[in-house]
Structure formats: structure tokens, C-alpha cells
Enzyme design. Structure first.
Site, PDB file in Angstrom:
ATOM      1  N   LYS A 276      -0.514   1.415   5.024  1.00  0.00           N
ATOM      2  CA  LYS A 276      -1.326   0.469   4.282  1.00  0.00           C
ATOM      3  C   LYS A 276      -0.400  -0.581   3.641  1.00  0.00           C
ATOM      4  CE  LYS A 276      -1.318   0.456   0.130  1.00  0.00           C
ATOM      5  NZ  LYS A 276      -0.253   0.500  -0.860  1.00  0.00           N
TER       6      LYS A 276
ATOM      7  N   LYS B 262      -2.972  14.005  -0.248  1.00  0.00           N
ATOM      8  CA  LYS B 262      -2.708  14.772  -1.481  1.00  0.00           C
ATOM      9  C   LYS B 262      -3.673  15.953  -1.520  1.00  0.00           C
ATOM     10  CE  LYS B 262      -1.070  10.780  -4.137  1.00  0.00           C
ATOM     11  NZ  LYS B 262       0.296  11.015  -4.584  1.00  0.00           N
TER      12      LYS B 262
ATOM     13  N   ASP C 246      -3.002  -3.586  -3.355  1.00  0.00           N
ATOM     14  CA  ASP C 246      -2.007  -2.507  -3.291  1.00  0.00           C
ATOM     15  C   ASP C 246      -2.629  -1.133  -3.553  1.00  0.00           C
ATOM     16  OD1 ASP C 246       0.697  -1.530  -3.093  1.00  0.00           O
ATOM     17  OD2 ASP C 246       0.678  -1.263  -5.270  1.00  0.00           O
TER      18      ASP C 246
ATOM     19  N   LYS D 149       0.267  -0.650 -13.389  1.00  0.00           N
ATOM     20  CA  LYS D 149       1.684  -0.271 -13.425  1.00  0.00           C
ATOM     21  C   LYS D 149       2.189  -0.426 -14.860  1.00  0.00           C
ATOM     22  CE  LYS D 149       2.925  -1.205  -8.662  1.00  0.00           C
ATOM     23  NZ  LYS D 149       2.919   0.196  -8.233  1.00  0.00           N
TER      24      LYS D 149
ATOM     25  N   HIS E  24      -1.794   7.431   2.007  1.00  0.00           N
ATOM     26  CA  HIS E  24      -1.182   8.721   1.674  1.00  0.00           C
ATOM     27  C   HIS E  24      -1.972   9.490   0.617  1.00  0.00           C
ATOM     28  CE1 HIS E  24       0.760   6.569  -1.666  1.00  0.00           C
ATOM     29  NE2 HIS E  24       1.019   7.759  -2.206  1.00  0.00           N
TER      30      HIS E  24
ATOM     31  N   HIS F 125      -6.314   3.263  -1.947  1.00  0.00           N
ATOM     32  CA  HIS F 125      -6.289   4.580  -2.592  1.00  0.00           C
ATOM     33  C   HIS F 125      -7.538   4.849  -3.445  1.00  0.00           C
ATOM     34  CE1 HIS F 125      -2.314   4.508  -1.089  1.00  0.00           C
ATOM     35  NE2 HIS F 125      -1.701   3.958  -2.115  1.00  0.00           N
TER      36      HIS F 125
ATOM     37  N   ASP G  31      10.731 -11.155  22.279  1.00  0.00           N
ATOM     38  CA  ASP G  31       9.291 -11.009  22.065  1.00  0.00           C
ATOM     39  C   ASP G  31       8.700  -9.937  22.976  1.00  0.00           C
ATOM     40  OD1 ASP G  31       9.557 -12.368  24.356  1.00  0.00           O
ATOM     41  OD2 ASP G  31       8.356 -14.122  23.770  1.00  0.00           O
TER      42      ASP G  31
ATOM     43  N   GLU H 177       0.231   4.353 -13.475  1.00  0.00           N
ATOM     44  CA  GLU H 177       1.643   4.548 -13.127  1.00  0.00           C
ATOM     45  C   GLU H 177       2.497   4.107 -14.306  1.00  0.00           C
ATOM     46  OE1 GLU H 177       2.740   3.826  -8.833  1.00  0.00           O
ATOM     47  OE2 GLU H 177       1.333   2.198  -9.216  1.00  0.00           O
TER      48      GLU H 177
HETATM   49  C1  BG6 Z   1       1.690   2.910  -2.873  1.00  0.00           C
HETATM   50  C2  BG6 Z   1       1.734   1.587  -3.589  1.00  0.00           C
HETATM   51  O1  BG6 Z   1       0.760   2.878  -1.826  1.00  0.00           O
HETATM   52  O2  BG6 Z   1       1.299   3.930  -3.793  1.00  0.00           O
HETATM   53  C3  BG6 Z   1       2.688   1.653  -4.769  1.00  0.00           C
HETATM   54  O3  BG6 Z   1       2.163   0.585  -2.670  1.00  0.00           O
HETATM   55  C4  BG6 Z   1       2.357   2.797  -5.667  1.00  0.00           C
HETATM   56  O4  BG6 Z   1       2.671   0.429  -5.488  1.00  0.00           O
HETATM   57  C5  BG6 Z   1       2.211   4.098  -4.879  1.00  0.00           C
HETATM   58  O5  BG6 Z   1       3.398   2.936  -6.617  1.00  0.00           O
HETATM   59  C6  BG6 Z   1       1.668   5.220  -5.739  1.00  0.00           C
HETATM   60  O6  BG6 Z   1       1.697   6.419  -5.027  1.00  0.00           O
HETATM   61  P1  BG6 Z   1       1.806   7.817  -5.767  1.00  0.00           P
HETATM   62  O7  BG6 Z   1       1.704   8.816  -4.683  1.00  0.00           O
HETATM   63  O8  BG6 Z   1       3.125   7.816  -6.471  1.00  0.00           O
HETATM   64  O9  BG6 Z   1       0.658   7.861  -6.733  1.00  0.00           O
END
Ligand code: BG6
Length: 464
Positions: free
Chosen positions: A145, A179, A232, A333, A175, A237, A89, A213
Site C-alpha cells: 500500500k 495483525k 497513508d 503521528k 499489513h 488500515h 524499459d 502513533e
Molecule cells: C504504514 C504507514 O503503513 O503503517 C506508516 O505507512 C505507519 O506511516 C505504519 O507508521 C504503522 O504501522 P504499525 O504496524 O506500526 O501500526
């Protein structure tokens, strides 16, 4: 310019998928392209893989950088391993190993937690308690995240981090902010008065933010079952995209001024009510002749799971600029395509002079479509007279494509890793910002009833 103080880039989760696919290539590019940082990657794991094991991981994840042979070889050679015990720990022994690797003299340190959200809190505490950020240079900690899983846990995690670190040392990753087309939103809005002067409730009818996606949940059910589409994708995002579209002009182009403006718009977003959300979950269907599993058939998914893989939300922003303009946030998705875009739809012309009847007006709406991926760029949709002798008005796009204008678009992780090394927090989410965004979704994180099924490969459930 070479930085006098070397940097240890310490990666928790070095054996994981994120490190392999994104982080290691991004770090290599950030370091190799600038020659500006003396950086050594130190992979931390509880498996005794040793320096050779980490070097093998790094070599594999840089396999497609083969044309930069000697630079890759040097980066690989300097990468090394530190072992942590699962049961301990404290991270005192990690401190000892880092000092041994670094040798005498001051060092900068980055701790990058490329690990699931669960252990991230306890590891941050251990890093703080062992004072690992303090090695004579600067120290930074990076968390992926999702940051928390609701408002209460995000607030608690912020409090915990602030016990040990100042806000300027904490980098909360999203992320999408790295972009290129997302960063360009600020330039698009605040360097082009043409658009900005119409960017309000007087001219705009609605804003659609869509992240579709085509992939399913794959092997990630362990994480996804506890998360679902709101946690998620939406809270982070799509909400980040909302802030960039909706914020007021910052007073300057600095991290604090930009993040202040983002927080301010979030504070005006009404907490979403259940009636403003549609949840969906993909069902098995055949795509191009191949039967793909539904969400409930994916490995490690509870057969009775109500986890949504699709969400459509109507946001209301109660401020002078946006009152009455719906922001629709949609993500899912296993949809028919991979495509992220923001579509801003303008109000119709106030009077239609082209046909006698108001309800038969042939003029389409002006739109601005900001394409985030793939095919980064934007389209301005406008009406034009068809040269046909019969008076016809048709909608056509005026388009800009990044690929026509610029050679390379850097990967989001590459941009963000460079910013971590440079100490630029503009593209990272501030503590108050992450809390403000969780507050918006407090009541709709999970559906009360089973989500609407939609066939894999479709455009989602029918939205009434
Ligand atoms: C991630 C999610 O943060 O972003 C994923 O956890 C998702 O579920 C991904 O697929 C999508 O990222 P990108 O850059 O491919 O649009």
C-alpha cells in the site's frame, strides 16, 4: 510435506528498509517454521551488490535469529542477487537471470514489490510484458500500500495489472490485516453470538477506530509529503478495520465470501464530506524534557506544507445494520502514545432505576474495546455495584489478554508472507475493494486550508 516445485521469492527493493526490517525476517520465519516450502530469496536491485551483498543484507536482518544458526546459514547461503538496469524499459534480462539461478524444471515465482508506489506501476507492467510470472509453476505479484493515490489512479492501476495478471495472482498488501487481533475480529464477531446479536443500530451508539502513533514522520517526508494521513492510514488500515467491524457475516470462511462482504459494507459508506473531517499537523513541543521538531521542521518537508499528520473523520454507513451509528476514524503521528483500538459504545439503559433523575443516572455505557496493539486483547466495560453502603454504580472492565492465553503472537508480515506462499488471499485487498475504499475519501484526500496545529506528544487537536 515438501512442495515438489521450488519457489523463487523475488524482492524488488531488497536494499530498502521494509525488506530489511519486515519482509526478510517474515520470509525466513515462514519458510523455516514449516519446512514446507523450498524457497530461495532473490534480491533485485540496480546497484551491483551481487549475491554477497544480498547475503549480507539477509544476514543482518536475521541477526536476532542467531539461535537458529544452521537454518539461518542455509537461508542466507541460498539467497542471491539479480541486477536490473535503471534505464532499461524491459525486464527480459531479469527473466534470463532468473532462469539461470533456478536451473531447468518448473518454478513457482513470487514478485514482491517492496518499493514506493510510483515505480510499482511501471515495474508491474514490465513483469507482465516479460511474462515473468510464468515459470512452469504458479506465479504471484505482491504490491504494498498505498495502491494508487486516489480512485482514478487505483482504477487505472487495476486495469493495468489485469492486462497481464488474473486477480488470483495479485496480492495487495495491507499489513493491518495480518495483525492477529485484527484477524480475530471475525472470530470475535461470528463465533460469539453474545456480541453479534447486539452488533447493530438498535444497541450500538457509536464506533471509534483509533490508531495513534508516537513517532513522527522521521526520514520518510519524501513519501509522506505526497501522501498525508488520509492516504497513508485512513484509506487502507482504518478502512480495513471498519469493514471488519461493519460487514455482514460472510456465507463461508473463504477469501471470496469474506471479501464480498467487505466490499458490500464499503458500498454503503457515504462519501465523506469536508465538514466531517478535522485535519491536524504536529508542532514542535517538548516531550520528557526533549524538544522534538514539528512536522514543518522535519527534513525534506516544505515549510508551508498543508500535509495532515492527524485526521479525525466521521463515517456514515447507510445500511439496515448501521444507519445513524457514527463510525469515528482517528489517526495521527507524534501523539502521546502508540495505541490502536476499536471502541464500540452501547446505547444507555433505557430507564435509570438507580437515581430519581434521568439526567443524574450513574450507569456508564457498556463498551467493547478491541485492543489491536500493543497489549492485544479486549475489554468489555460494564457497570457493577460498588460494595460501599451508599448505592454506587461504577464501570469496570472484563478483560482478555492474548499474552495470558497464548505463547506467541506472530508478526503480521510473517502471517501474510505465509499466506502468499500458500495462495490464500483472504487477508489481501481485492481490486474492487481497493476502489470502493478510495471512493469514500475522494473529496477529503487533502485539506483545503492549513491543518490545525497540535503539540507533539499531545492527543491531537481539540475536537469540538
Ligand atoms: C504504514 C504507514 O503503513 O503503517 C506508516 O505507512 C505507519 O506511516 C505504519 O507508521 C504503522 O504501522 P504499525 O504496524 O506500526 O501500526
Amino acid at each position: 510435506m515438501t512442495h515438489a516445485v521450488p519457489t523463487s521469492f523475488v524482492v524488488f527493493g531488497v536494499t530498502g528498509d521494509l525488506a530489511h526490517r519486515k519482509l526478510i525476517p517474515a520470509l525466513f520465519d515462514a519458510v523455516a517454521d514449516t519446512n514446507d516450502h523450498d524457497v530461495r530469496l532473490i534480491g533485485v536491485s540496480s546497484q551491483p551488490v551481487g549475491a554477497a551483498g544480498v547475503q549480507e543484507i539477509v544476514r543482518k536482518s536475521l541477526a536476532d535469529r542467531g539461535n537458529r544458526g544452521s537454518t539461518v546459514a542455509r537461508f542466507v547461503e541460498r539467497s542471491t542477487h539479480a541486477l536490473v538496469s535503471r534505464d532499461s524499459d524491459t525486464l527480459d534480462d531479469l527473466g534470463r537471470q532468473l532462469r539461470e539461478i533456478e536451473g531447468p524444471g518448473p518454478n513457482n515465482r513470487v514478485f514482491y514489490l517492496a518499493i514506493p508506489p510510483g515505480p510499482a506501476a511501471s515495474i508491474s507492467t514490465m513483469i507482465g510484458k516479460a511474462r515473468l510470472l510464468d515459470a512452469g509453476g504458479w506465479g504471484r505479484i505482491v504490491l504494498e500500500k498505498p495502491f494508487g493515490r486516489d480512485l482514478a489512479s487505483a482504477t487505472a492501476l487495476n486495469e493495468l495489472l489485469h492486462e497481464y495478471f488474473s486477480e488470483t495472482q495479485i496480492y495487495r498488501m495491507d499489513h493491518y490485516l495480518g495483525k492477529e487481533a485484527v484477524q480475530n475480529l471475525l472470530t470475535f464477531r461470528f463465533a460469539n453470538p453474545l456480541f453479534e446479536s447486539t452488533w447493530n443500530r438498535d444497541r450500538i451508539e457509536s464506533v471509534d477506530i483509533r490508531v495513534a502513533e508516537d513517532i513522527g514522520v522521521g526520514e520518510r517526508a519524501g513519501y509522506y509529503e505526497k501522501s498525508g494521513a488520509v492516504r497513508d492510514m485512513i484509506q487502507n488500515h482504518l478502512t480495513q478495520l471498519t469493514t471488519l467491524v461493519g460487514m455482514e457475516a460472510p456465507s463461508s470462511f473463504t477469501a471470496e465470501a469474506i471479501r464480498d462482504s467487505k466490499v458490500r459494507v464499503l458500498e454503503s459508506v457515504r462519501t465523506v464530506a469536508t465538514r466531517d473531517v478535522v485535519y491536524g499537523q504536529y508542532a514542535s513541543a517538548s516531550i520528557n524534557g526533549e524538544l522534538v521538531p514539528g512536522y514543518l521542521d522535519e527534513p525534506d518537508v516544505d515549510p508551508g506544507s498543508k500535509t495532515p499528520t492527524f485526521v479525525h473523520i466521521r463515517l456514515a454507513i447507510d445500511n439496515w445494520r448501521w444507519q445513524g451509528v457514527p463510525f469515528y476514524l482517528t489517526t495521527g503521528k507524534r501523539l502521546h502514545e502508540r495505541s490502536s483500538a476499536i471502541v464500540v459504545t452501547y446505547r444507555p439503559a433505557p430507564v435509570c432505576i438507580f437515581h430519581g433523575r434521568e439526567d443524574d443516572c450513574p450507569i456508564g455505557r457498556n463498551t467493547v474495546t478491541l485492543r489491536i496493539q500493543p497489549h492485544e486483547g479486549f475489554d468489555v466495560g460494564f457497570s457493577v455495584k460498588d460494595p460501599d453502603p451508599e448505592m454506587q454504580v461504577v464501570s469496570k472492565p472484563l478483560s482478555f489478554d492474548y499474552s495470558d492465553a497464548f505463547k506467541d503472537i506472530p508478526d503480521a508480515y510473517r502471517t501474510l508472507v505465509t499466506d502468499i506462499l500458500e495462495g490464500d488471499q483472504t487477508l489481501f485487498v481485492r481490486g474492487d475493494e481497493v476502489e470502493a475504499s478510495w471512493r469514500v475519501y475522494e473529496d477529503v484526500l487533502e485539506p483545503a486550508a492549513a491543518p490545525l496545529p497540535y503539540p507533539a506528544g499531545s492527543s491531537g487537536p481539540k475536537l469540538s
